[in-house]
Design a protein around this motif. Structure first.
Motif, mmCIF file in Angstrom:
data_model
loop_
_atom_site.group_PDB
_atom_site.id
_atom_site.type_symbol
_atom_site.label_atom_id
_atom_site.label_comp_id
_atom_site.label_asym_id
_atom_site.label_seq_id
_atom_site.Cartn_x
_atom_site.Cartn_y
_atom_site.Cartn_z
ATOM 1 N N LYS A 54 8.654 -10.569 6.925
ATOM 2 C CA LYS A 54 9.423 -10.919 5.729
ATOM 3 C C LYS A 54 10.762 -11.505 6.171
ATOM 4 C CE LYS A 54 7.377 -7.335 2.849
ATOM 5 N NZ LYS A 54 7.570 -6.035 2.162
ATOM 6 N N GLU A 57 13.567 -11.353 1.250
ATOM 7 C CA GLU A 57 12.955 -10.791 0.045
ATOM 8 C C GLU A 57 14.014 -10.548 -1.012
ATOM 9 O OE1 GLU A 57 12.223 -6.612 2.464
ATOM 10 O OE2 GLU A 57 11.050 -6.981 0.669
ATOM 11 N N ASN A 63 11.705 -2.342 -6.718
ATOM 12 C CA ASN A 63 10.770 -1.732 -5.764
ATOM 13 C C ASN A 63 9.377 -1.507 -6.343
ATOM 14 O OD1 ASN A 63 11.228 0.387 -7.473
ATOM 15 N ND2 ASN A 63 12.319 1.654 -6.006
ATOM 16 N N LEU A 66 5.596 -5.120 -4.164
ATOM 17 C CA LEU A 66 5.388 -4.980 -2.724
ATOM 18 C C LEU A 66 4.549 -6.133 -2.228
ATOM 19 C CD1 LEU A 66 5.572 -3.381 -0.080
ATOM 20 C CD2 LEU A 66 3.464 -2.183 -0.763
ATOM 21 N N GLU A 68 2.845 -8.153 1.143
ATOM 22 C CA GLU A 68 2.408 -8.014 2.522
ATOM 23 C C GLU A 68 1.720 -9.298 2.964
ATOM 24 O OE1 GLU A 68 1.534 -3.235 2.934
ATOM 25 O OE2 GLU A 68 -0.076 -4.519 2.169
#
Lengths: 114, 115
Positions: A54, A57, A63, A66, A68
Motif C-alpha cells: 500500500k 491509503e 476502518n 480493507l 488487499e
C-alpha cells in the motif's frame, strides 16, 4: 491486451452486511488504484498499491474498508459492515509506473447499500 | 473542499455543435491536466491531456485550451456527433510528498448530442 476487470458489476446488500469487490489489473501493471464515485460527485481516490504494498491509503473513508493485493496481482476491497453512505460506483485502475502515464480503468462495481 | 471545479453539470447540443466544458483549479502544484470520457456502464478512458507549458492541444476533434494565469482549462469538441454522448471528467494531478502522482477529478459533465 485484456483490460482491467472488476467483479461483480453490481452488488446490492443490506446495511450491516459485508461485500468484497475484486479487481484484476492489466498484466504487468505494478500500480493499482481504487477510486469511488458517489452519484453526482467527483471520482475520489481511495488508495494506491505498488505491487503488493500500500503506497497511499489516505483516501480510505474509515476502518470499515480493507484493501488487499495478493502477490501483487489482483486486489480486493472489502467493506465490513456496509453503511448506506458506502453506496456508489467503485472503480479500479492500473498503470505501468507512478508518473503521469495513462491510468486504465475497469468498468466499475456499482454498490447499493439498502 | 473540491480541488477541481467542473461546469456545466450537463450539456445538450445539436449534432455539429461545439460543446465546451470548463474546469478551474486552485492548487498551483497541479502539473498535468487530463480529460477522461466515460460511456454508460464503462470506466473512464483517457481522452486527451495537457501540461501547463502549452496553451492548447488538439487531437482530432478534441481540443484542450489552457489558461495558466486564470487556472482554468476547457475541452472543446468540434463537429460533435451523437457518438460523443458521454460523461466527461476533467482531472488534475501533482507529485505528492511521497513521490506519487495524485489524480483529482471534477464532478463530471454529462453531454448529450442530439442528431
Amino acid at each position: 491486451e485484456a483490460g482491467v476487470t472488476q467483479f461483480p458489476s453490481h452488488s446490492v446488500i443490506e446495511k450491516g452486511q459485508t461485500v468484497t469487490l475484486r479487481c484484476d489489473p492489466i498484466s504487468g501493471h505494478d500500480n493499482l488504484y481504487w477510486y469511488r464515485r458517489v452519484m453526482g460527485k467527483e471520482i475520489k481516490f481511495l488508495l494506491h498499491f505498488v505491487k503488493e504494498s500500500k503506497q497511499d491509503e489516505s483516501g480510505m473513508p474509515n476502518n470499515r474498508f480493507l484493501a488487499e493485493r495478493t502477490g501483487g496481482t489482483y486486489s480486493t476491497l472489502k467493506v465490513q459492515p456496509a453503511e448506506l453512505e458506502d453506496s456508489g460506483v467503485y472503480f479500479c485502475a492500473s498503470g505501468q509506473d507512478i508518473s503521469n502515464s495513462p491510468l486504465h480503468f475497469g468498468n466499475g462495481t456499482r454498490l447499493t447499500v439498502t | 473542499q473540491q480541488q477541481v471545479k467542473q461546469s456545466p453539470q450537463s450539456l445538450i447540443v445539436q449534432k455539429g455543435g461545439i460543446p465546451i466544458i470548463n474546469c478551474a483549479y486552485e492548487n498551483t502544484a497541479f502539473d498535468y491536466f487530463p480529460w477522461y470520457q466515460q460511456f454508460p456502464g464503462k470506466g473512464p478512458a483517457l481522452l486527451i491531456a495537457i501540461r501547463p507549458d502549452v496553451s492548447e492541444k488538439k487531437e482530432g476533434r478534441f481540443t484542450i485550451s489552457f489558461n495558466k494565469s486564470a487556472k482554468q482549462f476547457s475541452l472543446h469538441i468540434m463537429d460533435s456527433q451523437p457518438g460523443d454522448s458521454a460523461t466527461y471528467f476533467c482531472a488534475a494531478s501533482y507529485l505528492t510528498y511521497s513521490g506519487r502522482y495524485q489524480l483529482t477529478f471534477g464532478k463530471g459533465t454529462k453531454l448529450s448530442v442530439i442528431p
